[in-house]
Write an enzyme that holds these catalytic residues in place. Structure first.
Site, PDB file in Angstrom:
ATOM      1  N   PRO A 139       0.798  -1.229   0.000  1.00 45.09           N
ATOM      2  CA  PRO A 139       0.000   0.000   0.000  1.00 45.09           C
ATOM      3  C   PRO A 139       0.829   1.277   0.000  1.00 45.09           C
ATOM      4  CG  PRO A 139      -0.871  -1.574   1.585  1.00 45.09           C
ATOM      5  CD  PRO A 139       0.444  -2.121   1.125  1.00 45.09           C
ATOM      6  N   CYS A 140       0.433   2.202  -0.853  1.00 41.61           N
ATOM      7  CA  CYS A 140       1.025   3.542  -0.846  1.00 41.61           C
ATOM      8  C   CYS A 140       0.314   4.432   0.168  1.00 41.61           C
ATOM      9  CB  CYS A 140       0.953   4.162  -2.237  1.00 41.61           C
ATOM     10  SG  CYS A 140       1.976   3.317  -3.458  1.00 41.61           S
TER      11      CYS A 140
END
Length: 239
Positions: A139-140
């Site tokens: 996840p960013c």
């Protein structure tokens, strides 16, 4: 940290692309992709639901982003290594604690702010250390915080890394829709949207075709020379 203020999401997207392409530094990522990046950026949008929410320069149009936002809030049948709906509405990643963990963090935010509108604890996270350390695609988006002040819900977002050209417009649109969803559940208005990117970047070779609509082939601004050379569609690039 660079602060970019804008009246709407579309203008914010245009301003951040200009800043990165003009001021950024070149970096080859650990995956071997060519990027131009800057230090941290904070994007502050006064009215995130105001039109236009999507820049005319973006390759993704509003109909597509409406579906993207719907999938964030309601989920979809698509299968990925992770998705933001799962991480926000059903955090757990298969972890066990008296059974498998299933934490609806958005419900927690809604309940917390209903119970205590002045709370600073209405926070959701996406990172799951024992899982994400092993993922090729992790996840960013890292953190979502909501606060209620003067009858409005303000949302604050933190990305560890953010593809500002092809992803940030979609991210901001969907998260602003999530902000609207939470505000409606609580019964308050929609306030400001703050988007912090710790490593903002553009894949200037991979996404070269998406750059000319933003710079208008050099009429609006001139990206740094390496970006122009990678793009190569206008006279400035050829010179």
């Amino acid at each position: 940290m660079k602060l970019i203020r804008a009246p709407n999401l579309a203008r914010a997207h245009e301003l951040v692309i200009r800043y990165i392409l003009e001021k950024g530094s070149l970096l080859t990522t650990e995956n071997g992709e060519e990027t131009v990046e800057t230090d941290e950026i904070c994007i502050s949008v006064d009215t995130p639901l105001a039109s236009p929410m999507v820049s005319a320069s973006s390759r993704f149009k509003e109909a597509f982003l409406d579906e993207y936002a719907k999938n964030l809030i309601e989920g979809s049948d698509s299968v990925f290594e992770y998705d933001y709906h799962g991480r926000l509405f059903d955090w757990g990643c298969g972890l066990m604690q008296n059974g498998e963990i299933h934490q609806d963090q958005i419900r927690y935010i809604i309940d917390k702010l209903r119970q205590s509108p002045v709370s600073r604890r209405a926070v959701a996270v996406t990172w799951c250390p024992p899982v994400d350390a092993k993922l090729a695609d992790c996840p960013c988006l890292q953190l979502v915080q909501c606060i209620v002040r003067e009858g409005n819900l303000h949302m604050k977002i933190v990305f560890r890394s953010n593809d500002m050209l092809s992803a940030a417009g979609s991210n901001m649109f969907a998260l602003a829709k999530l902000q609207e969803y939470i505000a409606e559940k609580i019964g308050v208005g929609v306030g400001t949207y703050t988007h912090i990117s710790l490593v903002p970047h553009v894949y200037y070779k991979r996404d070269a075709a998406d750059i000319p609509p933003f710079c208008e082939k050099g009429a609006q601004f001139t990206p740094r020379v390496e970006v122009c050379r990678a793009c190569g569609v206008c006279q400035k690039a050829k010179r």
